[in-house]
Design a protein around this motif. Sequence first.
Motif, PDB file in Angstrom:
ATOM      1  N   VAL A 146      -2.006   9.585   6.001  1.00 54.35           N
ATOM      2  CA  VAL A 146      -1.530   8.280   5.507  1.00 54.35           C
ATOM      3  C   VAL A 146      -2.055   7.181   6.436  1.00 54.35           C
ATOM      4  O   VAL A 146      -2.602   6.169   5.987  1.00 54.35           O
ATOM      5  CB  VAL A 146       0.012   8.230   5.450  1.00 54.35           C
ATOM      6  N   LYS A 147      -1.932   7.409   7.731  1.00 47.65           N
ATOM      7  CA  LYS A 147      -2.355   6.391   8.706  1.00 47.65           C
ATOM      8  C   LYS A 147      -3.856   6.130   8.582  1.00 47.65           C
ATOM      9  O   LYS A 147      -4.304   4.980   8.592  1.00 47.65           O
ATOM     10  CB  LYS A 147      -2.012   6.869  10.117  1.00 47.65           C
ATOM     11  N   LEU A 148      -4.596   7.212   8.428  1.00 54.65           N
ATOM     12  CA  LEU A 148      -6.056   7.113   8.314  1.00 54.65           C
ATOM     13  C   LEU A 148      -6.456   6.339   7.051  1.00 54.65           C
ATOM     14  O   LEU A 148      -7.385   5.541   7.070  1.00 54.65           O
ATOM     15  CB  LEU A 148      -6.611   8.543   8.227  1.00 54.65           C
ATOM     16  N   ASN A 149      -5.737   6.573   5.967  1.00 53.27           N
ATOM     17  CA  ASN A 149      -6.128   5.992   4.681  1.00 53.27           C
ATOM     18  C   ASN A 149      -5.536   4.617   4.411  1.00 53.27           C
ATOM     19  O   ASN A 149      -6.166   3.792   3.764  1.00 53.27           O
ATOM     20  CB  ASN A 149      -5.740   6.946   3.538  1.00 53.27           C
ATOM     21  N   LEU A 150      -4.297   4.382   4.869  1.00 57.10           N
ATOM     22  CA  LEU A 150      -3.643   3.113   4.513  1.00 57.10           C
ATOM     23  C   LEU A 150      -3.272   2.258   5.723  1.00 57.10           C
ATOM     24  O   LEU A 150      -2.999   1.068   5.583  1.00 57.10           O
ATOM     25  CB  LEU A 150      -2.370   3.379   3.688  1.00 57.10           C
ATOM     26  N   GLY A 151      -3.212   2.900   6.905  1.00 52.48           N
ATOM     27  CA  GLY A 151      -2.785   2.162   8.099  1.00 52.48           C
ATOM     28  C   GLY A 151      -1.388   2.582   8.539  1.00 52.48           C
ATOM     29  O   GLY A 151      -0.809   3.544   8.023  1.00 52.48           O
ATOM     30  N   ASN A 152      -0.864   1.840   9.495  1.00 53.86           N
ATOM     31  CA  ASN A 152       0.433   2.190  10.095  1.00 53.86           C
ATOM     32  C   ASN A 152       1.601   1.991   9.107  1.00 53.86           C
ATOM     33  O   ASN A 152       1.707   0.948   8.479  1.00 53.86           O
ATOM     34  CB  ASN A 152       0.659   1.303  11.314  1.00 53.86           C
ATOM     35  N   VAL A 153       2.453   2.978   9.018  1.00 53.53           N
ATOM     36  CA  VAL A 153       3.535   2.901   8.011  1.00 53.53           C
ATOM     37  C   VAL A 153       4.656   1.945   8.442  1.00 53.53           C
ATOM     38  O   VAL A 153       5.001   1.871   9.620  1.00 53.53           O
ATOM     39  CB  VAL A 153       4.074   4.311   7.691  1.00 53.53           C
ATOM     40  N   ASP A 154       5.178   1.209   7.471  1.00 54.26           N
ATOM     41  CA  ASP A 154       6.305   0.294   7.705  1.00 54.26           C
ATOM     42  C   ASP A 154       7.598   0.821   7.074  1.00 54.26           C
ATOM     43  O   ASP A 154       8.685   0.569   7.582  1.00 54.26           O
ATOM     44  CB  ASP A 154       6.008  -1.082   7.079  1.00 54.26           C
ATOM     45  N   HIS A 212      -2.747   8.965 -11.692  1.00 51.65           N
ATOM     46  CA  HIS A 212      -3.439   8.365 -12.833  1.00 51.65           C
ATOM     47  C   HIS A 212      -2.563   7.345 -13.546  1.00 51.65           C
ATOM     48  O   HIS A 212      -3.036   6.300 -13.985  1.00 51.65           O
ATOM     49  CB  HIS A 212      -3.927   9.458 -13.799  1.00 51.65           C
ATOM     50  N   TYR A 213      -1.290   7.666 -13.660  1.00 53.05           N
ATOM     51  CA  TYR A 213      -0.340   6.738 -14.293  1.00 53.05           C
ATOM     52  C   TYR A 213      -0.346   5.393 -13.552  1.00 53.05           C
ATOM     53  O   TYR A 213      -0.427   4.326 -14.161  1.00 53.05           O
ATOM     54  CB  TYR A 213       1.061   7.373 -14.279  1.00 53.05           C
ATOM     55  N   ILE A 214      -0.293   5.458 -12.226  1.00 53.34           N
ATOM     56  CA  ILE A 214      -0.259   4.213 -11.422  1.00 53.34           C
ATOM     57  C   ILE A 214      -1.599   3.477 -11.520  1.00 53.34           C
ATOM     58  O   ILE A 214      -1.640   2.256 -11.729  1.00 53.34           O
ATOM     59  CB  ILE A 214       0.098   4.530  -9.940  1.00 53.34           C
ATOM     60  N   LEU A 215      -2.686   4.233 -11.418  1.00 53.47           N
ATOM     61  CA  LEU A 215      -3.996   3.558 -11.425  1.00 53.47           C
ATOM     62  C   LEU A 215      -4.323   2.951 -12.791  1.00 53.47           C
ATOM     63  O   LEU A 215      -5.052   1.973 -12.877  1.00 53.47           O
ATOM     64  CB  LEU A 215      -5.093   4.527 -10.990  1.00 53.47           C
ATOM     65  N   GLU A 216      -3.776   3.556 -13.839  1.00 55.03           N
ATOM     66  CA  GLU A 216      -3.993   2.980 -15.167  1.00 55.03           C
ATOM     67  C   GLU A 216      -3.300   1.620 -15.282  1.00 55.03           C
ATOM     68  O   GLU A 216      -3.838   0.670 -15.829  1.00 55.03           O
ATOM     69  CB  GLU A 216      -3.434   3.930 -16.223  1.00 55.03           C
ATOM     70  N   LYS A 217      -2.099   1.532 -14.707  1.00 54.47           N
ATOM     71  CA  LYS A 217      -1.351   0.254 -14.755  1.00 54.47           C
ATOM     72  C   LYS A 217      -1.848  -0.744 -13.719  1.00 54.47           C
ATOM     73  O   LYS A 217      -1.809  -1.952 -13.946  1.00 54.47           O
ATOM     74  CB  LYS A 217       0.148   0.504 -14.492  1.00 54.47           C
ATOM     75  N   PHE A 218      -2.269  -0.212 -12.555  1.00 51.28           N
ATOM     76  CA  PHE A 218      -2.688  -1.089 -11.444  1.00 51.28           C
ATOM     77  C   PHE A 218      -4.032  -0.583 -10.901  1.00 51.28           C
ATOM     78  O   PHE A 218      -4.067   0.095  -9.857  1.00 51.28           O
ATOM     79  CB  PHE A 218      -1.638  -1.075 -10.321  1.00 51.28           C
ATOM     80  N   PRO A 219      -5.133  -0.925 -11.588  1.00 49.68           N
ATOM     81  CA  PRO A 219      -6.434  -0.356 -11.203  1.00 49.68           C
ATOM     82  C   PRO A 219      -6.845  -0.670  -9.767  1.00 49.68           C
ATOM     83  O   PRO A 219      -7.598   0.085  -9.171  1.00 49.68           O
ATOM     84  CB  PRO A 219      -7.408  -0.996 -12.198  1.00 49.68           C
ATOM     85  N   HIS A 220      -6.340  -1.752  -9.189  1.00 50.36           N
ATOM     86  CA  HIS A 220      -6.746  -2.103  -7.825  1.00 50.36           C
ATOM     87  C   HIS A 220      -5.718  -1.672  -6.777  1.00 50.36           C
ATOM     88  O   HIS A 220      -5.774  -2.118  -5.624  1.00 50.36           O
ATOM     89  CB  HIS A 220      -6.991  -3.617  -7.726  1.00 50.36           C
ATOM     90  N   ALA A 221      -4.806  -0.818  -7.195  1.00 52.17           N
ATOM     91  CA  ALA A 221      -3.739  -0.408  -6.260  1.00 52.17           C
ATOM     92  C   ALA A 221      -4.334   0.289  -5.040  1.00 52.17           C
ATOM     93  O   ALA A 221      -5.293   1.061  -5.159  1.00 52.17           O
ATOM     94  CB  ALA A 221      -2.778   0.536  -6.964  1.00 52.17           C
ATOM     95  N   ASN A 222      -3.744   0.020  -3.890  1.00 47.99           N
ATOM     96  CA  ASN A 222      -4.161   0.656  -2.645  1.00 47.99           C
ATOM     97  C   ASN A 222      -3.206   1.821  -2.389  1.00 47.99           C
ATOM     98  O   ASN A 222      -2.093   1.625  -1.877  1.00 47.99           O
ATOM     99  CB  ASN A 222      -4.096  -0.377  -1.519  1.00 47.99           C
ATOM    100  N   LYS A 259       0.895  -1.164   0.000  1.00 50.91           N
ATOM    101  CA  LYS A 259       0.000   0.000   0.000  1.00 50.91           C
ATOM    102  C   LYS A 259       0.934   1.215   0.000  1.00 50.91           C
ATOM    103  O   LYS A 259       1.830   1.278   0.860  1.00 50.91           O
ATOM    104  CB  LYS A 259      -0.868   0.020   1.255  1.00 50.91           C
ATOM    105  N   VAL A 260       0.736   2.132  -0.918  1.00 55.26           N
ATOM    106  CA  VAL A 260       1.749   3.184  -1.075  1.00 55.26           C
ATOM    107  C   VAL A 260       1.147   4.587  -1.028  1.00 55.26           C
ATOM    108  O   VAL A 260       0.169   4.881  -1.720  1.00 55.26           O
ATOM    109  CB  VAL A 260       2.515   3.018  -2.408  1.00 55.26           C
TER     110      VAL A 260
END
Length: 264
Positions: free
Chosen positions: A80-88, A49-59, A33-34
């Motif tokens: 970031v924490k709210l949207n994706l969770g705790n960062v690693d 948009h570039y990323i979502l076009e290549k990876f439509p299900h990207a988180n 998740k990025v």
Amino acid sequence: MSFQVEGKVAVVTGGSSGIGLAAVEILVAEGAKVAWCGRDEERLNASKHYILEKFPHANIFTKACNVLKKEEVQQFAKDVKLNLGNVDMLINNAGQGRVSSFENTQDEDWMKEIELKYFSVLHPVRAFLDDLKQSANASITNVNSLLALQPEPHMIATSSARAALLNLTHSLAHEFTQYGVRVNSILLGMVESAQWKRRYETRSDLNLSWEEWTGNIAKNRGIPMQRLGRPEEPARALVFLASPLASYTTGSAIDVSGGFNKHL
Ligand code: NDP
């Protein structure tokens, strides 16, 4: 073997272009998740948009944020924490170099360069450290330059600020082992970038292709591999250091310069 980052949360500062975007792409392709930021909203949206076009299900999560503005970085970390969770994994990539010799570097230029090289790392580290401490596979990876060890007179302020960042990275690595947070960096030589593309557009010999033109630059500068790096090359080294594959590596710097390093 994969990078083993699937499901983990990564943050890339300056992820809207060049090396940062290449790192984002690898991390997304590997199932992480990025989140990434940049200052320019338009560039940021284009990268999303570039990323979502290549990876439509990207988180993914993006937000305009200037890493030199402490409050913006702190808010970015909360979002970031709210949207994706705790960062690693935190990858500090945002920035640019300054071409100037001693004679034409004013005091305010020195201050700006020092501010950029220190605080583009210090603000995100402060903002994400508490979250990183909670991760079982925490890492901070800083984009640095070979100039840290091999200064160039035409980039005097950048070279000395890069040396300071290398030193700082080492200190953080040692201090943060108690929290299980690894800290490493990559040392870049010359990598294809938007800046080089702009220079190519205004080249004197229009017959030269991009490969010929950049190849000539590399030869003239004495890069043994006789070409500039491609953004995905340092990006792969960044993702490796950030990933659990580098679990026994901290305080280290990987050279990604095509053999441009003159030291042992
Ligand atoms: P790019 O210009 O392609 O990318 C730089 C990225 O950083 C962009 O996304 C930019 O977005 C962002 N950025 C810059 N300043 C800030 C800021 N204050 N806050 C948030 N985001 C910011 O460059 P590269 O990919 O080539 O460079 C990446 C890193 O590698 C930089 O730190 C650079 O100094 C370093 N480096 C590059 C070398 C090379 O040869 N390319 C050599 C040595 C080091 P925006 O402008 O919209 O904010």
